[in-house]
Enzyme design. Structure first.
Site, PDB file in Angstrom:
ATOM      1  N   ARG A  94       0.801  -1.186   0.006  1.00 57.77           N
ATOM      2  CA  ARG A  94      -0.039  -0.016   0.055  1.00 57.77           C
ATOM      3  C   ARG A  94       0.822   1.320  -0.034  1.00 57.77           C
ATOM      4  O   ARG A  94       1.935   1.405   0.659  1.00 57.77           O
ATOM      5  CB  ARG A  94      -0.801   0.132   1.255  1.00 57.77           C
ATOM      6  CG  ARG A  94      -2.139  -0.675   1.248  1.00 57.77           C
ATOM      7  CD  ARG A  94      -3.114  -0.087   0.358  1.00 57.77           C
ATOM      8  NE  ARG A  94      -4.360  -0.718   0.204  1.00 57.77           N
ATOM      9  CZ  ARG A  94      -4.584  -1.869  -0.588  1.00 57.77           C
ATOM     10  NH1 ARG A  94      -3.915  -2.522  -1.245  1.00 57.77           N
ATOM     11  NH2 ARG A  94      -5.848  -2.485  -0.449  1.00 57.77           N
ATOM     12  N   GLU A  99      -2.005   8.028  -4.189  1.00 56.35           N
ATOM     13  CA  GLU A  99      -2.304   7.530  -5.692  1.00 56.35           C
ATOM     14  C   GLU A  99      -3.803   7.899  -5.909  1.00 56.35           C
ATOM     15  O   GLU A  99      -4.639   7.955  -4.998  1.00 56.35           O
ATOM     16  CB  GLU A  99      -2.018   6.061  -5.590  1.00 56.35           C
ATOM     17  CG  GLU A  99      -3.086   5.160  -5.009  1.00 56.35           C
ATOM     18  CD  GLU A  99      -2.512   3.807  -4.851  1.00 56.35           C
ATOM     19  OE1 GLU A  99      -1.283   3.474  -4.942  1.00 56.35           O
ATOM     20  OE2 GLU A  99      -3.347   2.761  -5.117  1.00 56.35           O
ATOM     21  N   HIS A 151      -0.939   0.326  -9.414  1.00 55.14           N
ATOM     22  CA  HIS A 151      -1.683  -0.504  -8.596  1.00 55.14           C
ATOM     23  C   HIS A 151      -2.425  -1.960  -9.626  1.00 55.14           C
ATOM     24  O   HIS A 151      -3.543  -1.868  -9.336  1.00 55.14           O
ATOM     25  CB  HIS A 151      -2.876   0.180  -8.003  1.00 55.14           C
ATOM     26  CG  HIS A 151      -3.222  -0.483  -6.592  1.00 55.14           C
ATOM     27  ND1 HIS A 151      -3.532   0.428  -5.332  1.00 55.14           N
ATOM     28  CD2 HIS A 151      -3.266  -1.579  -6.311  1.00 55.14           C
ATOM     29  CE1 HIS A 151      -3.610  -0.539  -4.364  1.00 55.14           C
ATOM     30  NE2 HIS A 151      -3.710  -1.676  -5.008  1.00 55.14           N
TER      31      HIS A 151
HETATM   32  C1  GLV Z   1      -5.351  -4.749  -4.042  1.00 48.71           C
HETATM   33  O1  GLV Z   1      -4.697  -3.679  -3.679  1.00 48.71           O
HETATM   34  C2  GLV Z   1      -5.927  -5.313  -2.939  1.00 48.71           C
HETATM   35  O2  GLV Z   1      -5.955  -4.963  -1.671  1.00 48.71           O
HETATM   36  O3  GLV Z   1      -6.708  -6.153  -3.476  1.00 48.71           O
END
Ligand code: GLV
Length: 328
Positions: free
Chosen positions: A240, A269, A287
């Site tokens: 994250r 982000e 991401h």
């Molecule tokens: C993506 O970042 C998730 O947490 O699935």
């Protein structure tokens, strides 16, 4: 009998909307409009459930406005967008999508690790720019991956997947640090040795971050931690944004205090720290850790099955606060 109403906050696979609509009254944002917080609150009025993504913040203020809400199903394994204690206090069930994305996300960690260590981004930009005129002995010479020491910070399911890839596929020595140590069986399965965070930072040739975001993990990797890493090391963040101090990382990359990084997640982000955009020795992806068609479909279906499971049958598949079920 009227069916429970739900909101799907972002565009998702039409098949999954159809699946939901077989059981529930669905309002879906299939035009993928960007809703303000006020619009989201207004849309949630009268809804018993919501299928959310990591982009929607479900906190006390929103829950107090959405008085009919009984369940939020996040289409993500991470759920730092949920205030779970506030949800539990109001009897709202929270669910996420574990397991279905473990291997896909571990694959991306390895993709970024290899791309950063072997300087793939720099090489490709060089070639595309027509700069490849002749061979050089040191052209884009990077760091060895096979046989190197792989450090993993955060050893949940995805961390374990990264460990297995490193140990079994690349003959790496795997060390890890986690809030709690794995059982001896799991350590043996992952061929991973538990070390302190300090030793992890010092010894890793490649450090992969896979820990959940929380106030405790905020800037777990900042200037001080980067200073203890090897100057030849690579850092990968698939966890994250906010776990790494991106400003400090951009400086460390610029000054070659570490060799390279691969980042899939960013503080604030979709904004990316401008310093990261300027340095060549970082691979940046938007991401996409779980982004294969098969896995995103599995995540969407699991989120839908959680909503249907709870609202229609009283049985969600992957609840985060099952105490809500007992209280109901
Ligand atoms: C993506 O970042 C998730 O947490 O699935």
């Amino acid at each position: 009998m009227s069916r429970p109403a739900i909101l799907v906050t972002r565009e998702i696979f039409p098949e999954v909307i159809e699946l939901l609509a077989r059981h529930l009254d669905v309002e879906a944002n299939q035009s993928d409009e960007s809703w303000s917080r006020e619009q989201l609150v207004a849309k949630l009025a009268g809804k018993a459930g919501a299928l959310t993504t990591g982009s929607e913040r479900i906190d006390a203020a929103l829950l107090d406005a959405a008085t009919r809400l009984r369940v939020c199903a996040n289409m993500a394994v991470g759920y730092n967008n949920f205030d779970v204690p506030a949800m539990t206090a109001r009897g709202v069930l929270a669910t996420n999508t574990p397991d279905v994305l473990t291997d896909t996300t571990a694959d991306l960690a390895f993709t970024l690790l290899m791309a950063a260590a072997r300087r793939i981004g720099e090489s490709e930009r060089f070639l595309r720019a027509g700069q490849w005129q002749r061979w050089r002995y040191d052209m884009f010479a990077g760091a060895e991956v096979h046989g190197a020491t792989l450090g993993i910070l955060g050893m949940g399911r995805i961390g374990q997947g990264v460990a297995k890839r490193g140990a079994l596929g690349f003959g790496m020595k795997v060390i890890y640090h986690n809030r709690s140590r794995l059982t001896a069986e799991l350590e043996a399965e992952c061929r991973a040795a538990y070390v302190s965070k300090e030793a992890l930072l010092k010894e890793a040739d490649h450090l992969v971050l896979v820990l959940p975001y929380s106030p405790e993990s905020h800037h777990a990797i900042g200037a001080a931690e980067l200073a203890t890493m090897k100057p030849t090391a690579t850092l990968v963040n698939i966890a994250r944004g906010g776990i790494v101090d991106d400003a400090a990382l951009a400086e460390a990359l610029r000054d070659k205090r570490i060799a390279a990084a691969g980042l899939d997640v960013f503080e604030g982000e979709p904004q990316v720290h401008p310093g990261l955009l300027e340095v060549p020795n970082v691979i940046l992806t938007p991401h996409i850790g779980s982004a294969t068609v098969k896995t995103r479909m599995a995540m969407a279906k699991l989120a839908a099955d959680n909503l249907i499971g709870f609202l229609v049958h009283g049985k969600p598949l992957t609840p985060l606060n099952p105490q809500v079920l007992k209280a109901a």
